[in-house]
Enzyme design. Sequence first.
Site, short mmCIF file in Angstrom:
data_model
loop_
_atom_site.label_atom_id
_atom_site.label_comp_id
_atom_site.label_asym_id
_atom_site.label_seq_id
_atom_site.Cartn_x
_atom_site.Cartn_y
_atom_site.Cartn_z
CG ASP A 86 -1.79 1.17 1.37
OD1 ASP A 86 -1.91 1.92 0.39
OD2 ASP A 86 -2.39 1.36 2.45
CG ASP A 104 -2.06 7.01 1.60
OD1 ASP A 104 -2.09 8.05 0.90
OD2 ASP A 104 -2.96 6.67 2.37
CG ASP A 145 0.13 1.09 6.35
OD1 ASP A 145 0.79 0.50 7.23
OD2 ASP A 145 -1.01 1.54 6.54
#
Lengths: 325, 447
Positions: free
Chosen positions: A99, A101, A276
């Site tokens: 992930d 972001d 993450d």
Amino acid sequence: MVNIEYLTPASPEERKKYYREEWDIKQVPEYIVHSIQEREFGFDHIGRGPNDRYKVFQTPDLLKRFLKVRTPFAAYCSVAFYDKPRRRDRWTKAELVFDVDAKDIPIRTCECEGVCEICLNEAREIVLNIIDTLKGDLSLENIHIVYSGRGYHIRVLDHNIMSINSDLRSQIVKYVVGAYVPENEYSLDFEKVSYEHFVIPFGYPNVFTKRFKYAILHLNENSDLDEVNKKLLKDILKHRQLIELENWGMFKNKIGPMRYRKVLKGIASMNMSLIDAKVSIDLKRILRLPSSLHSMVSMKCTEVKNIETFDPFDDAVPKFVYERK
Amino acid sequence: MVSVAFINPLSDEGKMIVRELGEFNGVLSENDDLMNIVTKSRSQEISNDSFIPRSYFDLALKRIEWYAKKKNDRNFEHKQYDFLFNQDIIKFDVIAFYLLCQAIGVKYGPNSRESRVLVESQGKLIENRLSKLSKTERNLIVTNILNSLLSSTHLKWTFFEDLISSKKLKMHELILDKGEIILEMDDFLERFSYKIHGRKPEKMYEALIGDRIKEQVMIKMVMQNTENYIQQVGERSHREIEPNPILLELADKISEVLISSVQTFGKGGSSYGISIKASALNPKSFPPCVKKVMEGMKSGGRNDAIIMFLTPFISYARLYPSVFSENITKQISDVDPTLSIIQNEILPLIFGAAERCNPPLFEDQPQDKVNLNAKLGFGMHQHPELKNEGETTWYTPMSCEKVKIHLPSLCKPDETCKKIGNPLSYYNRKLWAFKKEMKNISNNKDK
């Protein structure tokens, strides 16, 4: 291409409009549709997190009906596969997920509050680097990219790694992001030899060199790296064009060998925040459903077919946003 | 050439030795052949009868004792265990190894401290045995064993799933290319030599992979297979009605050996003569900085104060207060084998302090419980469990210097603070003074 100022939260009416007029079950990726009965779905109806969990859909049509009727604030689907997804029972395997972001990237050249074109592009660069290692060193296949609304999800469905545990996932994460400082001294029978990471054009040292280069070229005077003080940061910025020119030895000399080790440590530690990691090691995570609406930013969570040409401000904007103008 | 079973008791050769023994009951009997080999080992110390194993059972315990003492005892004497490196002992050694696996598998299972010690001891024993061989002999035996353990020359990294996830092998220390682990020089040269400039590819191979990585892979594979075997024994024992009493007795003795080898508290003491034993916590002896955190912190710095500062302090103060004077690295299970002290005394204290923060730390950031476990050495998991121990390091308490840098608001020094450099030393000093005072009061009463 839409202006970022228009990407404000979607109203309940806009959500209805999106799911009833624009959304199509065909936009849900094949890899989810094919395994729909084995996955858990979760929904957020009021914008306070996914508290409607443990949903199961036997057919894509039932999912379609649910979304069109309930028009949720957010829709999620598990990366895990279960024999009994309603109880999250009998876990069989899970996608390996990264992930990225944009708003959480530790070194951004922009200074935006949320996300913007610049940091989303930087997120894309990170995604491409990670995929390069997943395919090259680890030879993983069946890799999909999803634009999440604020960054990207890399979803790996290679059958060789879908049943691995959290510990191995954590090792993979650290390898692909470059979280370890590579050795630089090696013992032979009667001598010690020194090879800095940048003279080793393969394996983990090469992965680290690429991540290191990315980091150095994206630092700015406000960057905060462990073990790197303001003076050292200033010197890095002053000499970093040497790295751009692949003149590594010269860069190390300019910085000084002891201080160079500090930079390596600082970057290695910072690299863990490129993604993450909690998402990657979680075997039962639910992720935003590709094709669903990210209501907070009024963008579509979209499967990316071609990352080179993908433009989130064009390809992931629902029609109702254009009507706001 | 050295026997394969001397390095890998789980090899076919090793299994053959076990089959030849047949009867199980003789393992307790005195064995003249064994004692003969032991006493004739080149550098073996024989001045004391207790140095000489008299049976298979004794030898099994000596194997564990060797590792435990080597790790924990500063006065460890290698000569007392020289027989473990005498190749003539092979038949007895293999049987002793199987006895240990079975005893631990039956009584404690694969996720126990005893299992971890046995697996680690096997790895260390192999390393030490290999180090006594000539380079040629060493290469030969490693290649020989590796060939029998690996089914193909094209080694997919996923083949080592267990070894990598248990961190026996570190992914970043292996050379990976197109999904394969590169071990052989020819393979290395074929893939990479055209990319290497200004350096000899052969030398680079020797440095980055060479015998070192091959040996490491072989040793870790034997360790993993040992762990798997213990697990199989454990699973099988659940199906059997009653385990052999000899194995249960051996399991108890193993535990005793481990406990006695780590009970070193009070031996060293600090430079000012304080005998520091692990004992129940005395909050009155905590330094001002710890007392401040125990009262609860405000939003800024809560996280570091509870996780980075308080957790190591409380755990070491309770379990291993002499860490700095003894200077021996330990894991929590070495001093709290069942983790009962962690569960019943240490975590409640830390959670209490976290609860008193404003806002309460774990209510606000529940993921920090994972970080707390990590600081205790139990990896990134929700709860401390033995199977995860060692994934992270049990953090030692922050020094005063670090407290001043990271948590400056905590440092409100009193008189005692001037004499110490670490909050744990403050606690030990105060505790010692407190106990001395109690003793004086008690003596005065007796008078």
